[in-house]
Design a protein around this motif. Structure first.
Motif, PDB file in Angstrom:
ATOM      1  N   TYR A  62       3.326  -5.560  -4.986  1.00  0.00           N
ATOM      2  CA  TYR A  62       2.091  -4.829  -4.724  1.00  0.00           C
ATOM      3  C   TYR A  62       1.719  -4.819  -3.243  1.00  0.00           C
ATOM      4  CZ  TYR A  62      -2.721  -3.322  -4.729  1.00  0.00           C
ATOM      5  OH  TYR A  62      -3.876  -2.639  -4.452  1.00  0.00           O
ATOM      6  N   TRP A  63       1.645  -5.998  -2.623  1.00  0.00           N
ATOM      7  CA  TRP A  63       1.063  -6.118  -1.290  1.00  0.00           C
ATOM      8  C   TRP A  63       1.957  -5.623  -0.167  1.00  0.00           C
ATOM      9  CZ3 TRP A  63      -3.874  -6.287  -0.975  1.00  0.00           C
ATOM     10  CH2 TRP A  63      -4.621  -6.906  -1.979  1.00  0.00           C
ATOM     11  N   LEU A  73      -3.870  -9.276   5.699  1.00  0.00           N
ATOM     12  CA  LEU A  73      -3.894 -10.741   5.633  1.00  0.00           C
ATOM     13  C   LEU A  73      -2.836 -11.275   4.665  1.00  0.00           C
ATOM     14  CD1 LEU A  73      -7.772 -11.180   5.676  1.00  0.00           C
ATOM     15  CD2 LEU A  73      -6.186 -11.954   7.460  1.00  0.00           C
ATOM     16  N   MET A  74      -2.691 -10.627   3.525  1.00  0.00           N
ATOM     17  CA  MET A  74      -1.676 -11.068   2.552  1.00  0.00           C
ATOM     18  C   MET A  74      -0.273 -10.990   3.152  1.00  0.00           C
ATOM     19  SD  MET A  74      -2.993 -12.088  -0.356  1.00  0.00           S
ATOM     20  CE  MET A  74      -1.646 -12.000  -1.508  1.00  0.00           C
ATOM     21  N   ASN A  75      -0.019  -9.977   3.930  1.00  0.00           N
ATOM     22  CA  ASN A  75       1.318  -9.777   4.484  1.00  0.00           C
ATOM     23  C   ASN A  75       1.613 -10.643   5.697  1.00  0.00           C
ATOM     24  OD1 ASN A  75       2.554  -7.865   2.692  1.00  0.00           O
ATOM     25  ND2 ASN A  75       1.021  -6.414   3.386  1.00  0.00           N
ATOM     26  N   PRO A  78       1.514 -16.987   6.025  1.00  0.00           N
ATOM     27  CA  PRO A  78       2.734 -17.633   5.522  1.00  0.00           C
ATOM     28  C   PRO A  78       2.616 -17.937   4.028  1.00  0.00           C
ATOM     29  CG  PRO A  78       2.082 -18.614   7.598  1.00  0.00           C
ATOM     30  CD  PRO A  78       0.942 -17.724   7.165  1.00  0.00           C
ATOM     31  N   LYS A  79       3.727 -17.727   3.330  1.00  0.00           N
ATOM     32  CA  LYS A  79       3.762 -17.913   1.891  1.00  0.00           C
ATOM     33  C   LYS A  79       4.855 -18.900   1.507  1.00  0.00           C
ATOM     34  CE  LYS A  79       3.765 -13.527   2.330  1.00  0.00           C
ATOM     35  NZ  LYS A  79       2.922 -13.348   3.494  1.00  0.00           N
ATOM     36  N   ILE A  80       4.572 -19.671   0.472  1.00  0.00           N
ATOM     37  CA  ILE A  80       5.547 -20.594  -0.093  1.00  0.00           C
ATOM     38  C   ILE A  80       5.769 -20.152  -1.529  1.00  0.00           C
ATOM     39  CG2 ILE A  80       5.982 -22.972  -0.790  1.00  0.00           C
ATOM     40  CD1 ILE A  80       3.995 -23.748   1.503  1.00  0.00           C
ATOM     41  N   ASP A  90      11.932 -12.630  -0.024  1.00  0.00           N
ATOM     42  CA  ASP A  90      12.030 -11.580   0.976  1.00  0.00           C
ATOM     43  C   ASP A  90      10.701 -10.943   1.390  1.00  0.00           C
ATOM     44  OD1 ASP A  90      11.568 -10.266  -1.391  1.00  0.00           O
ATOM     45  OD2 ASP A  90      13.202  -8.840  -1.164  1.00  0.00           O
ATOM     46  N   TRP A  91       9.591 -11.523   1.017  1.00  0.00           N
ATOM     47  CA  TRP A  91       8.299 -11.026   1.485  1.00  0.00           C
ATOM     48  C   TRP A  91       8.030 -11.667   2.844  1.00  0.00           C
ATOM     49  CZ3 TRP A  91       3.210 -12.199  -1.634  1.00  0.00           C
ATOM     50  CH2 TRP A  91       2.151 -11.444  -1.118  1.00  0.00           C
TER      51      TRP A  91
END
Length: 182
Positions: A62-63, A73-75, A78-80, A90-91
């Motif tokens: 989605y994002w 902000l979502m993109n 940093p994401k775990i 791969d995001w």
């Protein structure tokens, strides 16, 4: 030290989603200006977003192509992603953790000043609840009785006593409850 915060929206009868993954029509009934502002504030205060595999894949789908303040902000945050089965994450700004989840999250909590948020990710959250890793629970309650679906807190969890930090009534009829472990 970072706080690990759960953020989820549930129905009044405790369902996190419907009978199928991403069956979330009740989210629309509670969304409004207050939740928009809360989403922006949470993302601005986050060092990391933490997801299980299912939520990570749905959020990324989605994002990645969404536009606007929250999408930005979502993109960029940093994401775990916690997954034993994914080969890559791969995001943008994503880190894959496949093993020793509890130990790795404890390490991440010990450094940094901003917060870490678990969005969705009910299966992962169940593990983190049992391991006493959450420093705060933020639960949005939609004014909907769904009657069936997947509970956020399934039967069999160890009892956890919490203290109410705050409650916020929303113009949509929902409420946001914030708790911390006692």
């Amino acid at each position: 030290m970072r706080k690990l915060i759960m953020w989820n929206i549930i129905t009044l009868d405790g369902y996190f989603e419907g009978e199928k993954s991403w069956d979330l029509p009740f989210h629309e009934t509670v969304w409004g200006p207050e939740l928009h502002q809360l989403s922006v504030e949470q993302l601005q205060s986050a060092d990391y977003l933490v997801f299980g595999r299912i939520t990570f894949q749905g959020m990324a789908a989605y994002w990645k192509n969404a536009e606007g303040e929250i999408a930005g902000l979502m993109n960029t945050t940093p994401k775990i992603v916690i997954s034993r089965t994914l080969e890559s994450a791969d995001w943008n700004n994503s880190i894959l953790i496949k093993e020793n989840v509890v130990g790795e999250l404890k390490k991440l909590k010990s450094g940094g000043d901003k917060d870490m948020y678990v969005f969705g990710s009910a299966y992962l959250s169940e593990t983190l609840v049992e391991e006493n890793l959450f420093d705060e629970y933020r639960i949005g309650v939609a004014p909907v009785i769904a009657g069936s679906g997947r509970c956020l807190f399934p039967k069999g969890l160890t009892t956890k006593k919490l203290s109410l930090i705050s409650s916020q009534q929303l113009s949509t009829g929902g409420v946001v409850l914030k708790y911390r472990p006692k």
